[in-house]
Design a protein around this motif. Sequence first.
Motif, mmCIF file in Angstrom:
data_model
loop_
_atom_site.group_PDB
_atom_site.id
_atom_site.type_symbol
_atom_site.label_atom_id
_atom_site.label_comp_id
_atom_site.label_asym_id
_atom_site.label_seq_id
_atom_site.Cartn_x
_atom_site.Cartn_y
_atom_site.Cartn_z
ATOM 1 N N PHE A 89 0.838 -1.206 0.000
ATOM 2 C CA PHE A 89 0.000 0.000 0.000
ATOM 3 C C PHE A 89 0.872 1.255 0.000
ATOM 4 C CE2 PHE A 89 -1.255 3.251 3.121
ATOM 5 C CZ PHE A 89 -2.298 3.877 2.439
ATOM 6 N N ALA A 90 1.800 1.323 0.936
ATOM 7 C CA ALA A 90 2.662 2.503 1.060
ATOM 8 C C ALA A 90 3.518 2.689 -0.184
ATOM 9 C CB ALA A 90 3.537 2.391 2.308
ATOM 10 N N GLU A 91 4.000 1.589 -0.752
ATOM 11 C CA GLU A 91 4.820 1.674 -1.958
ATOM 12 C C GLU A 91 4.016 2.234 -3.132
ATOM 13 O OE1 GLU A 91 7.581 -1.103 -4.848
ATOM 14 O OE2 GLU A 91 6.766 -1.975 -3.028
ATOM 15 N N VAL A 92 2.777 1.779 -3.284
ATOM 16 C CA VAL A 92 1.932 2.289 -4.371
ATOM 17 C C VAL A 92 1.674 3.776 -4.184
ATOM 18 C CG1 VAL A 92 -0.347 2.175 -5.470
ATOM 19 C CG2 VAL A 92 0.844 0.060 -4.859
ATOM 20 N N VAL A 93 1.268 4.178 -2.993
ATOM 21 C CA VAL A 93 0.936 5.586 -2.744
ATOM 22 C C VAL A 93 2.168 6.471 -2.935
ATOM 23 C CG1 VAL A 93 0.094 7.242 -1.038
ATOM 24 C CG2 VAL A 93 -1.006 5.004 -1.249
ATOM 25 N N ARG A 94 3.277 6.094 -2.335
ATOM 26 C CA ARG A 94 4.508 6.886 -2.507
ATOM 27 C C ARG A 94 4.953 6.901 -3.970
ATOM 28 N NH1 ARG A 94 6.586 4.010 2.533
ATOM 29 N NH2 ARG A 94 6.255 5.552 4.179
ATOM 30 N N GLY A 95 4.838 5.766 -4.631
ATOM 31 C CA GLY A 95 5.253 5.670 -6.022
ATOM 32 C C GLY A 95 4.435 6.556 -6.937
ATOM 33 N N VAL A 96 3.135 6.563 -6.750
ATOM 34 C CA VAL A 96 2.275 7.417 -7.576
ATOM 35 C C VAL A 96 2.629 8.883 -7.363
ATOM 36 C CG1 VAL A 96 -0.098 8.231 -7.941
ATOM 37 C CG2 VAL A 96 0.366 5.777 -7.771
ATOM 38 N N VAL A 97 2.832 9.267 -6.129
ATOM 39 C CA VAL A 97 3.178 10.667 -5.839
ATOM 40 C C VAL A 97 4.528 11.024 -6.454
ATOM 41 C CG1 VAL A 97 3.708 12.303 -3.990
ATOM 42 C CG2 VAL A 97 1.723 10.803 -3.790
ATOM 43 N N ALA A 98 5.513 10.161 -6.286
ATOM 44 C CA ALA A 98 6.853 10.442 -6.798
ATOM 45 C C ALA A 98 6.904 10.490 -8.319
ATOM 46 C CB ALA A 98 7.841 9.390 -6.280
ATOM 47 N N ASP A 99 6.108 9.650 -8.980
ATOM 48 C CA ASP A 99 6.146 9.538 -10.441
ATOM 49 C C ASP A 99 4.910 10.135 -11.112
ATOM 50 O OD1 ASP A 99 8.540 8.174 -10.229
ATOM 51 O OD2 ASP A 99 7.629 6.188 -10.398
ATOM 52 N N GLN A 100 4.210 11.016 -10.425
ATOM 53 C CA GLN A 100 2.913 11.476 -10.928
ATOM 54 C C GLN A 100 2.988 12.117 -12.312
ATOM 55 O OE1 GLN A 100 0.285 13.155 -8.090
ATOM 56 N NE2 GLN A 100 -1.060 14.021 -9.637
ATOM 57 N N ALA A 101 4.014 12.870 -12.611
ATOM 58 C CA ALA A 101 4.107 13.508 -13.928
ATOM 59 C C ALA A 101 4.188 12.461 -15.029
ATOM 60 C CB ALA A 101 5.309 14.445 -13.989
ATOM 61 N N ALA A 102 5.024 11.452 -14.856
ATOM 62 C CA ALA A 102 5.150 10.395 -15.865
ATOM 63 C C ALA A 102 3.876 9.558 -15.950
ATOM 64 C CB ALA A 102 6.342 9.496 -15.544
ATOM 65 N N ILE A 103 3.298 9.261 -14.801
ATOM 66 C CA ILE A 103 2.068 8.467 -14.768
ATOM 67 C C ILE A 103 0.936 9.224 -15.454
ATOM 68 C CG2 ILE A 103 0.282 7.568 -13.213
ATOM 69 C CD1 ILE A 103 2.688 6.994 -11.271
ATOM 70 N N ASP A 104 0.779 10.494 -15.112
ATOM 71 C CA ASP A 104 -0.283 11.289 -15.734
ATOM 72 C C ASP A 104 -0.077 11.393 -17.241
ATOM 73 O OD1 ASP A 104 -1.472 11.570 -13.291
ATOM 74 O OD2 ASP A 104 -1.117 13.732 -13.121
ATOM 75 N N GLY A 105 1.169 11.503 -17.681
ATOM 76 C CA GLY A 105 1.453 11.542 -19.117
ATOM 77 C C GLY A 105 1.042 10.247 -19.798
ATOM 78 N N ALA A 106 1.320 9.114 -19.154
ATOM 79 C CA ALA A 106 0.955 7.812 -19.712
ATOM 80 C C ALA A 106 -0.557 7.643 -19.780
ATOM 81 C CB ALA A 106 1.584 6.693 -18.880
ATOM 82 N N VAL A 107 -1.254 8.089 -18.744
ATOM 83 C CA VAL A 107 -2.713 7.988 -18.725
ATOM 84 C C VAL A 107 -3.321 8.958 -19.738
ATOM 85 C CG1 VAL A 107 -4.788 8.366 -17.310
ATOM 86 C CG2 VAL A 107 -2.808 7.137 -16.353
ATOM 87 N N ARG A 108 -2.775 10.157 -19.791
ATOM 88 C CA ARG A 108 -3.283 11.182 -20.717
ATOM 89 C C ARG A 108 -3.279 10.686 -22.157
ATOM 90 N NH1 ARG A 108 -0.051 14.851 -18.885
ATOM 91 N NH2 ARG A 108 -1.285 15.467 -17.114
ATOM 92 N N LYS A 109 -2.278 9.895 -22.519
ATOM 93 C CA LYS A 109 -2.196 9.346 -23.879
ATOM 94 C C LYS A 109 -3.382 8.440 -24.192
ATOM 95 C CE LYS A 109 1.649 7.658 -25.363
ATOM 96 N NZ LYS A 109 2.947 6.943 -25.452
#
Length: 164
Positions: free
Chosen positions: A74-94
């Motif tokens: 749980f903590a790894e997912v939450v921290r990971g999303v926050v740390a990588d949010q720009a890349a994640i949002d870019g991938a989802v935006r596509k």
Amino acid sequence: MEQLEAAQADNAATPLTSRQRRARTVARLAAVQALYQMELAGAGVEAVIKEFRDHRFDSDIEGNVLAEADEDFFAEVVRGVVADQAAIDGAVRKRLADNWRLDRLDATLRALLRAGAWELMRREDVAVEVAIDEYVELAKAFFDAAEAKFVNAALDGVARDAGR
């Protein structure tokens, strides 16, 4: 979902037990809830993780004990999303239609997509089919079939883009 995970455990090198798979499912749900809470309340990642660990995990609601969660996952997912949010949002935006912006999506749907995309992009030990299935099932709990299909298609695209 349970059958798929039994056939393809999260970690190919060390298959997860049924109990561990259920704990990961609970962790994924909690991660989506935490990401949603962080976005709406503006709470920091460590404060939200602490709140979940101190007050939500291993507690009960009206006398019913909640299922065990994999708190570290749980903590790894939450921290990971926050740390990588720009890349994640870019991938989802596509994966959005040309006339849609990520901020137009429901906050819960954004949290689902972000958590799922993070797993697909950063956790190669988690089987693609398992991650997508888990987040599609969570989408079904919150939304109707159209949103669940969208989550499936979007996360499938993210996985392909990530080379998985």
